[in-house]
Design a protein around this motif. Structure first.
Motif, mmCIF file in Angstrom:
data_model
loop_
_atom_site.group_PDB
_atom_site.id
_atom_site.type_symbol
_atom_site.label_atom_id
_atom_site.label_comp_id
_atom_site.label_asym_id
_atom_site.label_seq_id
_atom_site.Cartn_x
_atom_site.Cartn_y
_atom_site.Cartn_z
ATOM 1 N N ILE A 264 0.831 -1.206 0.000
ATOM 2 C CA ILE A 264 0.000 0.000 0.000
ATOM 3 C C ILE A 264 0.871 1.264 0.000
ATOM 4 C CG2 ILE A 264 -1.571 1.391 1.411
ATOM 5 C CD1 ILE A 264 -2.905 -1.246 2.271
ATOM 6 N N PHE A 265 1.839 1.314 0.892
ATOM 7 C CA PHE A 265 2.686 2.503 0.993
ATOM 8 C C PHE A 265 3.547 2.695 -0.256
ATOM 9 C CE2 PHE A 265 1.764 2.103 5.554
ATOM 10 C CZ PHE A 265 1.532 3.435 5.879
ATOM 11 N N ILE A 266 4.138 1.608 -0.743
ATOM 12 C CA ILE A 266 4.984 1.711 -1.934
ATOM 13 C C ILE A 266 4.127 2.023 -3.161
ATOM 14 C CG2 ILE A 266 6.608 0.491 -3.426
ATOM 15 C CD1 ILE A 266 7.659 1.314 -0.623
ATOM 16 N N GLY A 267 2.891 1.519 -3.184
ATOM 17 C CA GLY A 267 1.982 1.845 -4.279
ATOM 18 C C GLY A 267 1.640 3.322 -4.315
ATOM 19 N N PHE A 268 1.461 3.940 -3.144
ATOM 20 C CA PHE A 268 1.191 5.372 -3.084
ATOM 21 C C PHE A 268 2.381 6.166 -3.608
ATOM 22 C CE2 PHE A 268 0.994 9.463 -0.782
ATOM 23 C CZ PHE A 268 -0.243 9.897 -1.230
ATOM 24 N N VAL A 269 3.586 5.724 -3.250
ATOM 25 C CA VAL A 269 4.790 6.359 -3.778
ATOM 26 C C VAL A 269 4.848 6.207 -5.294
ATOM 27 C CG1 VAL A 269 7.316 6.221 -3.823
ATOM 28 C CG2 VAL A 269 6.111 6.074 -1.655
#
Length: 418
Positions: free
Chosen positions: A356-361
Motif C-alpha cells: 500500500i505505501f509503496i503503491g502510493f509512492v
C-alpha cells in the motif's frame, strides 16, 4: 511449520519454470513506451501515467482486497487466476491501433486496469513464497532463481529487439504480434503457478490473527524493524520510481534510440544482474540485508546522474550495465528484507501494508519526475532522483546499525524466561 523436503524441491522447480514464462511474458514492458510514443503518439504526461496510474490502481486494489486476502487459507488458486486475468490486457493492447481516437489514453487506462489483478497476484505470490520456501533457504534460492530468470529475460528481450528493428518504427503490426505472443506465455505462467504444491496443514493461515490487517496497522508503530524498513523503502522508492518515465523519455526522445538499442540497454542491464546475483546473496549472508541494501542503493543513486552525462548510445549501454549491478542487489534484498521483518503470524498483512505505501509512492513519484522535467529540464530531474535514492541508502544503513542491533538485544532476555 515447514513443508517436507521433496515438496520444497518440487515447488522450487515449478517456481523457476513459472518465473521463466513470466519473464518472457514481461518482455513487452521493455518496448511499451516505444509503442506509446511512436505508434500511439503519447505525450510526456501520458508516459508518466503509464507508471503512476498503474501504481494508484494497485494501491486501491491492495487496500480493498488486503484484509480479505489475509484471511485466505490457500493462496495458489487466487494467485493463478489473478495472473490469468491480468494477462488478458495484453490482447487488448494489440487492438488499440484500430481505435480512431484517444489511443494513448486508452493504453494508459488499460495499463491501470491490468494492475488490479496484477497487484493481487503479486501480493499473493509474495505471501505464497513465504509459506512454500523455508526462510533459511530463501536468500540462496531466490538469488539462483533470479539469475536463471534474468538469462531467460535477456535472451527474450534481445530477440524481440532484433525482430522489431526489422520493421519501420511507425508500424504497429510487430507490436501487436508481440502482445499476442506474450499473452500466450502469460497463460503458461499461470499454468505452472497452479502446479505448485500447497497444503492446508502447512498454510500460515492457521496462525494469522483475526482482523490481522487492522492489527498489523496498530502494531506497525511498535514493530521497529518493519517500521524503519518501510520508511527507508518509501524514501528510496520515491527516488527510484520518479526516474522511470524519465529514462524512457530520455532514451526515446532525447537520444532517439531504436527498438534494437532499447533491447541492448535491457540486455546489458540483465547481463550484469546475471553476473552479480550470487555475489549479492553471499554478501547479504555475510553482512546482512540492510547493510547490503545501502551498498545497492548507493549504486542505484549514481545511475540517473551518469545517464544524462552523454547521449552516446554505446555509453548508455555501459550505464545500463552498471545499473544492473545495483538493481540485482536491490530487487533481491528488498524482497528478502521484507520477509525478514514481517512476522510469520501477520506476514500477509505486513506485505499488504508495504504494498500500500509503496503503491502510493509509485503513483506520486513518476508524476513528480515528469513535472520537474517540464519546469527544470532533464538534468535537474535526474539529479534529484539520484539525491533521493542516496538518502534512501543512508536510511538503510541507519537501519543496519541501529534497528537491527536493538532487535537482537531482547533475544537474550527472552531466552532466560523460556
Amino acid at each position: 511449520m515447514q513443508y517436507p523436503l521433496e515438496i520444497v524441491k518440487k515447488n522450487k522447480r515449478y517456481s523457476i519454470i513459472n518465473g521463466a514464462h513470466s519473464m518472457i511474458m514481461n518482455t513487452y514492458s521493455s518496448f511499451l513506451a516505444l509503442y506509446a510514443i511512436h505508434i500511439l503518439h503519447a505525450n510526456h504526461q501520458q508516459v508518466g501515467l503509464l507508471n503512476s496510474l498503474a501504481a494508484v490502481v494497485s494501491l486501491v486494489t491492495t487496500i480493498v482486497g488486503g484484509y480479505w486476502f489475509s484471511q485466505l487459507e490457500l493462496k495458489k488458486r487466487f494467485c493463478g487466476f489473478s495472473i490469468l486475468f491480468a494477462r488478458i490486457a495484453l490482447l487488448l493492447f494489440a487492438l488499440i491501433p484500430y481505435i480512431p481516437i484517444y489511443q494513448a489514453w486508452i493504453l494508459v487506462i488499460l495499463v491501470g486496469l491490468m494492475n488490479i489483478p496484477a497487484s493481487l497476484a503479486n501480493l499473493s505470490w509474495q505471501s505464497l513464497m513465504g509459506d512454500l520456501i523455508p526462510e533459511k533457504e530463501r536468500g540462496k534460492f531466490f538469488s539462483y532463481r533470479n539469475q536463471i530468470l534474468t538469462i531467460v529475460g535477456m535472451i527474450a528481450t534481445a530477440t524481440v529487439g532484433v525482430i522489431l528493428n526489422l520493421f519501420d518504427k511507425d508500424n504497429p503490426v510487430p507490436y501487436q504480434g508481440l502482445f499476442i505472443i506474450t499473452f500466450i506465455f502469460g497463460v503458461l505462467e499461470a499454468y505452472y503457478l497452479f502446479k505448485h504444491i500447497e497444503l492446508k496443514e502447512y498454510s500460515s493461515k492457521g496462525t494469522v490473527e483475526k482482523d490481522s490487517l487492522i492489527v498489523a496497522m496498530k502494531k506497525m508503530w511498535q514493530t521497529k524493524p518493519f517500521l524503519f524498513f518501510l520508511i527507508s523503502s518509501i524514501l528510496f522508492n520515491f527516488g527510484w520510481q520518479m526516474a522511470w518515465p524519465l529514462f524512457n523519455i530520455y532514451q526515446i526522445e532525447y537520444v532517439h534510440a531504436s527498438a534494437f538499442w532499447l533491447s541492448l540497454f535491457t540486455v546489458a542491464n540483465q547481463l550484469s544482474q546475471i553476473l552479480t546475483y550470487k555475489w549479492w546473496g553471499r554478501m547479504a549472508d555475510r553482512f546482512g540485508n540492510s547493510m547490503m541494501l545501502f551498498v545497492a542503493s548507493v549504486g542505484m543513486a549514481t545511475v540517473p546522474f551518469l545517464t544524462v552525462l552523454s547521449k552516446n548510445l554505446y555509453y548508455l549501454v555501459f550505464t545500463n550495465f552498471w545499473s544492473g549491478v545495483s538493481l540485482s542487489g536491490t530487487t533481491l534484498l528488498l524482497f528478502n528484507q521484507l520477509l525478514a521483518v514481517s512476522s510469520e503470524k501477520s506476514r500477509s498483512s505486513y506485505i499488504t501494508l508495504y504494498t500500500i505505501f509503496i503503491g502510493f509512492v509509485g503513483f506520486i513519484a513518476p508524476q513528480v519526475g515528469v513535472w520537474i522535467l517540464s519546469i527544470f529540464g532533464m538534468n535537474a530531474a535526474m539529479d534529484l532522483s539520484a539525491l533521493i535514492r542516496l538518502l534512501g541508502g543512508v536510511a538503510f544503513i541507519l537501519v543496519a546499525f541501529r534497528v537491527e542491533q536493538q532487535r537482537h538485544k531482547p533475544l537474550k532476555d527472552k531466552s532466560i524466561t523460556q
